[in-house]
Design a protein around this motif. Sequence first.
Motif, PDB file in Angstrom:
ATOM      1  N   THR A   1       2.836  20.866  -3.850  1.00  0.00           N
ATOM      2  CA  THR A   1       2.222  19.751  -4.549  1.00  0.00           C
ATOM      3  C   THR A   1       0.706  19.877  -4.565  1.00  0.00           C
ATOM      4  N   ILE A   2       0.175  20.323  -3.427  1.00  0.00           N
ATOM      5  CA  ILE A   2      -1.272  20.437  -3.287  1.00  0.00           C
ATOM      6  C   ILE A   2      -1.581  21.551  -2.288  1.00  0.00           C
ATOM      7  N   ALA A   3      -2.614  22.305  -2.575  1.00  0.00           N
ATOM      8  CA  ALA A   3      -3.086  23.325  -1.632  1.00  0.00           C
ATOM      9  C   ALA A   3      -4.400  22.801  -1.057  1.00  0.00           C
ATOM     10  N   LEU A   4      -4.480  22.750   0.247  1.00  0.00           N
ATOM     11  CA  LEU A   4      -5.657  22.210   0.934  1.00  0.00           C
ATOM     12  C   LEU A   4      -6.524  23.333   1.466  1.00  0.00           C
ATOM     13  N   SER A   5      -7.832  23.146   1.383  1.00  0.00           N
ATOM     14  CA  SER A   5      -8.730  24.116   2.021  1.00  0.00           C
ATOM     15  C   SER A   5      -8.396  24.141   3.510  1.00  0.00           C
ATOM     16  N   GLN A   6      -8.773  25.217   4.174  1.00  0.00           N
ATOM     17  CA  GLN A   6      -8.495  25.302   5.606  1.00  0.00           C
ATOM     18  C   GLN A   6      -9.137  24.148   6.371  1.00  0.00           C
ATOM     19  N   ALA A   7     -10.333  23.722   5.947  1.00  0.00           N
ATOM     20  CA  ALA A   7     -11.002  22.602   6.624  1.00  0.00           C
ATOM     21  C   ALA A   7     -10.191  21.323   6.491  1.00  0.00           C
ATOM     22  N   ALA A   8      -9.634  21.079   5.316  1.00  0.00           N
ATOM     23  CA  ALA A   8      -8.836  19.872   5.095  1.00  0.00           C
ATOM     24  C   ALA A   8      -7.502  19.947   5.835  1.00  0.00           C
TER      25      ALA A   8
ATOM     26  N   PRO B   1       7.743  22.784  14.932  1.00  0.00           N
ATOM     27  CA  PRO B   1       7.522  21.612  15.777  1.00  0.00           C
ATOM     28  C   PRO B   1       6.046  21.437  16.148  1.00  0.00           C
ATOM     29  N   ALA B   2       5.663  20.197  16.353  1.00  0.00           N
ATOM     30  CA  ALA B   2       4.311  19.827  16.801  1.00  0.00           C
ATOM     31  C   ALA B   2       3.213  20.333  15.859  1.00  0.00           C
ATOM     32  N   THR B   3       3.486  20.314  14.569  1.00  0.00           N
ATOM     33  CA  THR B   3       2.513  20.781  13.578  1.00  0.00           C
ATOM     34  C   THR B   3       1.544  19.688  13.174  1.00  0.00           C
TER      35      THR B   3
ATOM     36  N   PRO C   1       0.811  -1.220   0.000  1.00  0.00           N
ATOM     37  CA  PRO C   1       0.000   0.000   0.000  1.00  0.00           C
ATOM     38  C   PRO C   1       0.844   1.270   0.000  1.00  0.00           C
ATOM     39  N   LEU C   2       2.015   1.226   0.592  1.00  0.00           N
ATOM     40  CA  LEU C   2       2.878   2.402   0.639  1.00  0.00           C
ATOM     41  C   LEU C   2       3.438   2.747  -0.737  1.00  0.00           C
ATOM     42  N   SER C   3       3.520   1.759  -1.623  1.00  0.00           N
ATOM     43  CA  SER C   3       4.117   2.008  -2.923  1.00  0.00           C
ATOM     44  C   SER C   3       3.240   2.886  -3.811  1.00  0.00           C
ATOM     45  N   THR C   4       1.961   3.020  -3.507  1.00  0.00           N
ATOM     46  CA  THR C   4       1.088   3.849  -4.326  1.00  0.00           C
ATOM     47  C   THR C   4       1.040   5.293  -3.836  1.00  0.00           C
ATOM     48  N   ALA C   5       1.639   5.567  -2.710  1.00  0.00           N
ATOM     49  CA  ALA C   5       1.619   6.920  -2.149  1.00  0.00           C
ATOM     50  C   ALA C   5       2.787   7.733  -2.694  1.00  0.00           C
ATOM     51  N   ASP C   6       2.564   9.032  -2.815  1.00  0.00           N
ATOM     52  CA  ASP C   6       3.605   9.965  -3.227  1.00  0.00           C
ATOM     53  C   ASP C   6       3.913  10.893  -2.059  1.00  0.00           C
ATOM     54  N   ILE C   7       5.057  11.523  -2.130  1.00  0.00           N
ATOM     55  CA  ILE C   7       5.505  12.470  -1.114  1.00  0.00           C
ATOM     56  C   ILE C   7       5.521  13.854  -1.759  1.00  0.00           C
ATOM     57  N   GLY C   8       5.131  14.862  -0.994  1.00  0.00           N
ATOM     58  CA  GLY C   8       5.140  16.222  -1.518  1.00  0.00           C
ATOM     59  C   GLY C   8       4.983  17.238  -0.417  1.00  0.00           C
ATOM     60  N   THR C   9       4.532  18.415  -0.781  1.00  0.00           N
ATOM     61  CA  THR C   9       4.289  19.480   0.186  1.00  0.00           C
ATOM     62  C   THR C   9       2.867  19.995   0.026  1.00  0.00           C
ATOM     63  N   ALA C  10       2.358  20.554   1.097  1.00  0.00           N
ATOM     64  CA  ALA C  10       1.010  21.129   1.058  1.00  0.00           C
ATOM     65  C   ALA C  10       1.004  22.461   1.793  1.00  0.00           C
TER      66      ALA C  10
ATOM     67  N   ALA D   1      -3.032  19.057  10.313  1.00  0.00           N
ATOM     68  CA  ALA D   1      -1.933  19.905  10.790  1.00  0.00           C
ATOM     69  C   ALA D   1      -2.474  21.214  11.348  1.00  0.00           C
ATOM     70  N   SER D   2      -1.617  21.890  12.075  1.00  0.00           N
ATOM     71  CA  SER D   2      -1.959  23.202  12.607  1.00  0.00           C
ATOM     72  C   SER D   2      -1.960  24.227  11.477  1.00  0.00           C
ATOM     73  N   LEU D   3      -2.977  25.066  11.439  1.00  0.00           N
ATOM     74  CA  LEU D   3      -3.044  26.117  10.422  1.00  0.00           C
ATOM     75  C   LEU D   3      -1.939  27.149  10.586  1.00  0.00           C
ATOM     76  N   ASP D   4      -1.245  27.152  11.721  1.00  0.00           N
ATOM     77  CA  ASP D   4      -0.144  28.091  11.942  1.00  0.00           C
ATOM     78  C   ASP D   4       1.063  27.786  11.059  1.00  0.00           C
TER      79      ASP D   4
END
Length: 134
Positions: free
Chosen positions: A108-115, A78-80, A15-24, A120-123
């Motif tokens: 890689t992806i921009a998430l709505s604030q709800a997502a 830290p602690a995000t 299952p891990l092989s189908t996941a990608d790594i990126g930033t949000a 993670a912390s919105l900070d």
Amino acid sequence: MDLVLLFLLVPLLLPLSTADIGTASSYSPPYIPTKCFGNDGSQFPPDGTLAAAGIENWMNGEACGRRYVVRCLSSEMPATCISGATVEVTIVDQAAGLGSRQSLAGTTIALSQAAYSRIASLDAPLIHIEFAPI
């Protein structure tokens, strides 16, 4: 013995092989109009877990409507990340068109604030993520 252990571990690792790594990054309302659905908010998930695809995943609009499960891996703050949390998102827009500093910086992806706030912390302006298609 080592061969038996390998056969036991392979199903866990697949299952891990189908996941990608990126930033949000996160982006805030208004969420419409979008490049995918214009002013039609009926295509949005009811819980507001929307996302905008970065340049690598946009593919000339083919990303519209795709769903991903996203998990926060780390952040420079830290602690995000919320430990063990994931969020399912639907692509409704292109990140480059949002005008936010983070989305224009090539995330890689921009998430709505709800997502974003579910994993993670919105900070934190930027997080490292793992994401996989649903």
